[in-house]
Motif scaffolding. Structure first.
Motif, mmCIF file in Angstrom:
data_model
loop_
_atom_site.group_PDB
_atom_site.id
_atom_site.type_symbol
_atom_site.label_atom_id
_atom_site.label_comp_id
_atom_site.label_asym_id
_atom_site.label_seq_id
_atom_site.Cartn_x
_atom_site.Cartn_y
_atom_site.Cartn_z
ATOM 1 N N PRO A 1 29.039 -17.419 11.635
ATOM 2 C CA PRO A 1 30.577 -17.767 12.214
ATOM 3 C C PRO A 1 31.227 -18.696 11.157
ATOM 4 C CG PRO A 1 28.892 -17.778 14.179
ATOM 5 C CD PRO A 1 28.208 -17.629 12.779
ATOM 6 N N LYS A 2 30.467 -19.780 11.090
ATOM 7 C CA LYS A 2 31.151 -21.009 10.120
ATOM 8 C C LYS A 2 31.515 -20.174 8.762
ATOM 9 C CE LYS A 2 30.443 -25.517 8.506
ATOM 10 N NZ LYS A 2 29.408 -26.593 8.240
ATOM 11 N N ALA A 3 30.983 -19.384 8.082
ATOM 12 C CA ALA A 3 31.270 -18.906 6.898
ATOM 13 C C ALA A 3 32.624 -17.824 7.248
ATOM 14 C CB ALA A 3 30.322 -18.124 6.051
ATOM 15 N N ALA A 4 32.518 -16.846 8.254
ATOM 16 C CA ALA A 4 33.506 -16.289 8.628
ATOM 17 C C ALA A 4 35.031 -16.819 8.906
ATOM 18 C CB ALA A 4 33.290 -15.449 9.706
ATOM 19 N N ALA A 5 34.878 -17.906 9.708
ATOM 20 C CA ALA A 5 35.939 -18.640 10.099
ATOM 21 C C ALA A 5 36.487 -19.495 8.754
ATOM 22 C CB ALA A 5 35.527 -19.865 10.881
ATOM 23 N N LYS A 6 35.649 -19.932 7.575
ATOM 24 C CA LYS A 6 36.196 -20.507 6.665
ATOM 25 C C LYS A 6 36.872 -19.451 5.724
ATOM 26 C CE LYS A 6 34.685 -23.382 2.710
ATOM 27 N NZ LYS A 6 33.419 -24.081 2.278
ATOM 28 N N LYS A 7 36.421 -18.110 5.641
ATOM 29 C CA LYS A 7 36.949 -16.996 4.722
ATOM 30 C C LYS A 7 38.253 -16.678 5.634
ATOM 31 C CE LYS A 7 35.683 -12.749 2.729
ATOM 32 N NZ LYS A 7 34.585 -11.742 2.725
ATOM 33 N N VAL A 8 38.542 -16.765 6.836
ATOM 34 C CA VAL A 8 39.725 -16.449 7.410
ATOM 35 C C VAL A 8 40.809 -17.338 7.574
ATOM 36 C CG1 VAL A 8 40.880 -16.100 9.646
ATOM 37 C CG2 VAL A 8 38.816 -14.838 9.210
ATOM 38 N N ALA A 9 40.051 -18.790 7.469
ATOM 39 C CA ALA A 9 41.167 -20.069 7.215
ATOM 40 C C ALA A 9 41.755 -19.995 5.858
ATOM 41 C CB ALA A 9 40.540 -21.018 7.592
ATOM 42 N N LYS A 10 41.035 -19.541 4.718
ATOM 43 C CA LYS A 10 41.461 -19.608 3.693
ATOM 44 C C LYS A 10 42.557 -18.369 3.317
ATOM 45 C CE LYS A 10 39.734 -20.174 -1.034
ATOM 46 N NZ LYS A 10 38.554 -20.527 -1.873
ATOM 47 N N GLU A 11 42.394 -17.369 3.951
ATOM 48 C CA GLU A 11 43.204 -16.115 3.853
ATOM 49 C C GLU A 11 44.567 -16.528 4.652
ATOM 50 O OE1 GLU A 11 41.355 -12.916 5.030
ATOM 51 O OE2 GLU A 11 39.969 -12.758 3.188
ATOM 52 N N GLU A 12 44.643 -17.148 5.587
ATOM 53 C CA GLU A 12 45.741 -17.682 6.701
ATOM 54 C C GLU A 12 46.785 -18.605 6.232
ATOM 55 O OE1 GLU A 12 44.135 -18.188 10.546
ATOM 56 O OE2 GLU A 12 43.420 -16.112 10.586
ATOM 57 N N LYS A 13 46.200 -19.429 5.029
ATOM 58 C CA LYS A 13 47.006 -20.523 4.827
ATOM 59 C C LYS A 13 48.477 -19.961 4.286
ATOM 60 C CE LYS A 13 45.437 -24.249 2.151
ATOM 61 N NZ LYS A 13 44.858 -24.991 1.394
ATOM 62 N N PRO A 14 49.576 -20.445 4.479
ATOM 63 C CA PRO A 14 50.868 -20.177 4.174
ATOM 64 C C PRO A 14 51.119 -20.063 2.881
ATOM 65 C CG PRO A 14 50.963 -21.734 6.192
ATOM 66 C CD PRO A 14 49.438 -21.689 5.469
ATOM 67 N N PHE A 15 51.850 -19.176 2.485
ATOM 68 C CA PHE A 15 52.233 -19.052 0.991
ATOM 69 C C PHE A 15 52.596 -20.181 0.088
ATOM 70 C CE2 PHE A 15 55.461 -18.092 -2.177
ATOM 71 C CZ PHE A 15 54.665 -17.548 -3.154
ATOM 72 N N GLU A 16 53.652 -20.944 0.940
ATOM 73 C CA GLU A 16 54.173 -22.162 0.235
ATOM 74 C C GLU A 16 53.159 -23.213 0.169
ATOM 75 O OE1 GLU A 16 55.511 -20.706 3.037
ATOM 76 O OE2 GLU A 16 57.456 -19.748 2.054
ATOM 77 N N GLN A 17 52.236 -23.434 1.089
ATOM 78 C CA GLN A 17 51.335 -24.369 1.141
ATOM 79 C C GLN A 17 50.279 -24.142 -0.034
ATOM 80 O OE1 GLN A 17 49.357 -24.934 4.809
ATOM 81 N NE2 GLN A 17 48.136 -26.675 4.319
ATOM 82 N N GLN A 18 49.842 -22.791 -0.149
ATOM 83 C CA GLN A 18 48.842 -22.606 -0.994
ATOM 84 C C GLN A 18 49.340 -22.647 -2.280
ATOM 85 O OE1 GLN A 18 47.662 -18.323 -1.124
ATOM 86 N NE2 GLN A 18 45.742 -18.730 -1.883
ATOM 87 N N ILE A 19 50.568 -22.583 -2.633
ATOM 88 C CA ILE A 19 51.232 -22.542 -4.052
ATOM 89 C C ILE A 19 51.145 -23.939 -4.453
ATOM 90 C CG2 ILE A 19 53.172 -22.417 -5.595
ATOM 91 C CD1 ILE A 19 51.594 -19.473 -4.958
ATOM 92 N N THR A 20 51.762 -24.720 -3.449
ATOM 93 C CA THR A 20 51.818 -26.200 -3.817
ATOM 94 C C THR A 20 50.778 -26.967 -3.794
ATOM 95 O OG1 THR A 20 52.383 -26.723 -1.291
ATOM 96 C CG2 THR A 20 54.219 -26.255 -2.765
ATOM 97 N N GLU A 21 49.793 -26.541 -2.874
ATOM 98 C CA GLU A 21 48.513 -27.376 -2.877
ATOM 99 C C GLU A 21 47.284 -26.883 -3.814
ATOM 100 O OE1 GLU A 21 47.282 -27.541 1.094
ATOM 101 O OE2 GLU A 21 48.670 -28.898 1.758
ATOM 102 N N GLU A 22 47.497 -25.826 -4.262
ATOM 103 C CA GLU A 22 46.318 -25.113 -4.926
ATOM 104 C C GLU A 22 46.793 -24.744 -6.448
ATOM 105 O OE1 GLU A 22 44.221 -22.198 -2.623
ATOM 106 O OE2 GLU A 22 43.905 -23.576 -0.953
ATOM 107 N N VAL A 23 47.664 -23.868 -6.459
ATOM 108 C CA VAL A 23 48.099 -22.948 -7.737
ATOM 109 C C VAL A 23 48.673 -24.246 -8.798
ATOM 110 C CG1 VAL A 23 49.657 -21.305 -8.548
ATOM 111 C CG2 VAL A 23 48.445 -21.084 -6.460
ATOM 112 N N ILE A 24 49.776 -24.858 -8.248
ATOM 113 C CA ILE A 24 50.449 -25.872 -9.122
ATOM 114 C C ILE A 24 49.431 -26.841 -9.694
ATOM 115 C CG2 ILE A 24 52.047 -27.792 -9.437
ATOM 116 C CD1 ILE A 24 54.034 -25.933 -7.380
ATOM 117 N N PRO A 25 48.454 -27.590 -8.902
ATOM 118 C CA PRO A 25 47.683 -28.474 -9.561
ATOM 119 C C PRO A 25 46.402 -27.878 -10.508
ATOM 120 C CG PRO A 25 47.935 -28.985 -7.067
ATOM 121 C CD PRO A 25 48.388 -27.584 -7.706
ATOM 122 N N ALA A 26 45.983 -26.518 -9.930
ATOM 123 C CA ALA A 26 45.067 -25.686 -11.031
ATOM 124 C C ALA A 26 45.995 -25.508 -12.204
ATOM 125 C CB ALA A 26 44.793 -24.524 -10.348
#
Length: 141
Positions: free
Chosen positions: A27-52
């Motif tokens: 369940p922990k792995a499934a929750a982690k996978k769902v949490a990653k997909e549910e991150k809002p677009f703006e947050q994903q871009i600013t926190e992950e895409v731009i620094p990468a």
């Protein structure tokens, strides 16, 4: 009885199934996978895409890359602002349709092209890889 599995054969098959990693089904792995997909677009871009993306370009000698998110568009510039590009996320998602445009020396962009059209499941690393390759193809660095 021929062709039917014996109780011994059925028991021998069960340990092989039990040898599968339980981490995939936890369940922990499934929750982690769902949490990653549910991150809002703006947050994903600013926190992950731009620094990468900044880190990937720095590895290639581009030290003055500036990236920002304007609505559904990732806007970037480097070389003192002389080289500019943008990626429009039409659906506000990494997995949705994307369009790319670029310009030099402040001239208006003359072409808007589809970007990453064959990729169905896009993650941050794949997006950054395509962005780096696209600007490399432009011979900008």
């Amino acid at each position: 009885m021929s062709g039917e599995p014996t109780p011994e054969a059925a028991a021998a098959e069960k340990p092989a199934e039990a040898a599968k990693p339980a981490a995939e089904d936890s369940p922990k792995a499934a929750a982690k996978k769902v949490a990653k997909e549910e991150k809002p677009f703006e947050q994903q871009i600013t926190e992950e895409v731009i620094p990468a993306a900044i880190a990937a370009f720095q590895k290639r000698g581009v030290s003055d890359l500036e990236l920002r998110l304007e609505g559904k568009t990732l806007v970037g510039a480097f070389a003192g602002g002389k080289k500019q590009f943008s990626v429009l996320f039409a659906e506000g998602s990494l997995n949705g349709r994307k369009f790319f445009r670029c310009t030099t020396a402040g001239s208006p962009a003359s072409t808007i092209e589809s970007f990453m059209i064959d990729e169905r499941r896009v993650d941050v690393n794949l997006f950054v890889f395509y962005l780096v390759q696209r600007l490399y193809a432009q011979q900008w660095y």
